[in-house]
Scaffold this active site. Structure first.
Site, PDB file in Angstrom:
ATOM      1  N   ASP A 193       0.792  -1.329   0.001  1.00  0.00           N
ATOM      2  CA  ASP A 193      -0.119  -0.270  -0.324  1.00  0.00           C
ATOM      3  C   ASP A 193       1.382   1.110   0.242  1.00  0.00           C
ATOM      4  O   ASP A 193       1.737   1.030  -0.011  1.00  0.00           O
ATOM      5  CB  ASP A 193      -0.842   0.085   1.278  1.00  0.00           C
ATOM      6  CG  ASP A 193      -2.440   1.068   1.337  1.00  0.00           C
ATOM      7  OD1 ASP A 193      -2.364   1.887   0.394  1.00  0.00           O
ATOM      8  OD2 ASP A 193      -3.167  -0.028   1.318  1.00  0.00           O
ATOM      9  N   HIS A 236     -13.179  -1.576  -7.000  1.00  0.00           N
ATOM     10  CA  HIS A 236     -13.234  -0.234  -7.377  1.00  0.00           C
ATOM     11  C   HIS A 236     -13.874   1.069  -7.721  1.00  0.00           C
ATOM     12  O   HIS A 236     -14.136   1.805  -7.845  1.00  0.00           O
ATOM     13  CB  HIS A 236     -14.978  -1.524  -6.733  1.00  0.00           C
ATOM     14  CG  HIS A 236     -14.782  -0.627  -5.419  1.00  0.00           C
ATOM     15  ND1 HIS A 236     -15.814  -0.124  -4.495  1.00  0.00           N
ATOM     16  CD2 HIS A 236     -13.936  -0.458  -4.554  1.00  0.00           C
ATOM     17  CE1 HIS A 236     -15.514  -0.023  -3.036  1.00  0.00           C
ATOM     18  NE2 HIS A 236     -14.045  -0.136  -2.383  1.00  0.00           N
TER      19      HIS A 236
END
Length: 423
Positions: A277, A322
């Protein structure tokens, strides 16, 4: 008068039954049709039905809140005026100021927040109409189930991200659509306009210091505490054991590793789970890993759009794609190709949007709200299974969608994608 021998939900149901009967009687006396969703239906009830109408709407709203868990109920109430009081509660951590099982005065809360007492009283009384806090006696504030849930710092972070980062994006979404027609860029959004920046949300989080980054990561982790987003679905409904011993997993965009830890704990054959991340998100994250898992969990700063450098058996994307437009999802998927071995898996855990009417309406409403939110904040969207299949084919025909699992009770489907290339 409510029957004290009945439970609260039975009292509410009885009220609804009795007052609806009154409305029906009034309509019949006037020769008027029953309320309908038809476009030509009368827009309002006659004036003499107003008291019964109020009773039904209040009882139905309270019954709705009692039968839904707090986060779901709060989210349902997200109108612009509602968000003013919710933003106040989140920014000043007001829920944490109210003692569990006790009460506190408006004057005390005003002193601790440095807000004028009359303003704070108005804001909190508005929140109380949504069953967030209650006023057991004049001038005193006590908890409801929803406000007590927000006393949890993680829950407060979730509400603060919603009211301070997402809300300004929503109110500028249409402006962004008109300014940048057809854009796929994450910095040409309602979020960018709402926050007066040329950066995307990722740029704002990355440049906003560790406090904002951790708050955002914490807010996202809150969803893991909701039953429909439990990590148990990916732990229990994908056959990790079939991958064999010494399986290596890369959790791409895995925040501070809450799902990675659940996977490692649940499957001993996962030799390592590497969480990738942004640097500000993974900084110090290893401190939260239990001692028993430290040898198998690691963290690595990584840019989603940069070429993948770690060779593994599985690349796991949970609730990541998404957040991106089709254009960028294709780039993210292609970025994995340089290290993919024949038979490597891409596991995508995402919403699989239903066709209209295929699921209960209140669930469909929540899904479509999330879809609009993705557009406002990221220029992205939720996708049907067919749209996921098309996206994978556009990225590379060698991405083969092998299986789709939608566990009962889960908000997220599990898409197993196999890299079909040969050496």
């Amino acid at each position: 008068m409510p029957n004290p021998s009945l439970t609260r939900i039975a009292q509410l149901a009885a009220t609804i039954t009795a007052e609806v009967a009154r409305i029906d009687g009034i309509l019949a006396a006037h020769g008027l049709p029953s309320p309908s969703l038809d476009e030509d239906a009368p827009p309002a009830l006659p004036d003499e039905a107003a008291d019964a109408q109020d009773a039904v709407l209040d009882a139905a709203a309270e019954l709705n809140d009692l039968l839904r868990e707090p986060l779901s109920a709060i989210y349902e109430h997200g109108g612009h005026n509602n968000n003013v009081c919710l933003q106040t509660i989140a920014r000043f951590h007001i829920s944490a100021m109210v003692p569990a099982g006790g009460r506190v005065s408006y004057a005390d809360l005003a002193a601790r927040t440095a807000l004028p007492e009359q303003v704070l009283r108005r804001l909190l009384r508005h929140a109380m109409t949504m069953h967030v806090f209650r006023e057991p006696e004049p001038g005193m504030v006590a908890h409801t189930r929803a406000s007590k849930a927000l006393a949890d710092p993680a829950m407060n972070a979730w509400l603060r991200i919603g009211t301070e980062e997402m809300w300004p994006a929503a109110v500028r979404m249409l402006d962004a659509l008109q300014k940048w027609p057809g854009s796929s860029e994450p910095n040409e959004t309602g979020f960018s306009l709402g926050h007066n920046t040329s950066e995307s949300i990722y740029g704002v989080i990355g440049g906003g210091g560790p406090e904002l980054a951790v708050r955002f990561a914490t807010a996202m982790a809150v969803y893991a505490s909701r039953p429909e987003y439990s990590p148990a679905f990916i732990v229990d409904h994908y056959d990790w054991a079939a991958l064999g011993p010494d399986t290596r997993v890369v959790d791409v965009g895995g925040a501070q590793g809450h799902v990675a830890m659940a996977l490692a704990h649940g499957h001993a054959n996962l030799a390592s789970v590497l969480v990738q991340d942004m640097a500000v998100v993974v900084a110090g994250a290893d401190a939260g890993v239990p001692a028993a898992l430290k040898s198998r969990i690691a963290f690595m700063p990584h840019d989603l759009l940069a070429p993948q450098t770690v060779v593994a058996d599985v690349y796991y994307f949970r609730w990541i794609l998404h957040n991106w437009s089709d254009k960028h999802c294709v780039l993210i998927l292609r970025a994995q190709i340089p290290v993919l071995k024949p038979g490597a898996r891409i596991i995508i855990q995402e919403t699989c949007m239903p066709e209209p009417g295929a699921v209960p309406r209140w669930k469909e409403k929540a899904l479509r709200m999330n879809d609009i939110n993705m557009g406002a904040v990221f220029n992205a969207r939720e996708r049907t299974v067919g749209e996921w299949r098309d996206l994978l084919a556009e990225a590379d025909p060698r991405f083969v969608l092998k299986a789709v699992t939608e566990p009962k009770g889960s908000a997220l489907g599990i898409l197993e994608v196999v890299w079909s290339a040969t050496d």
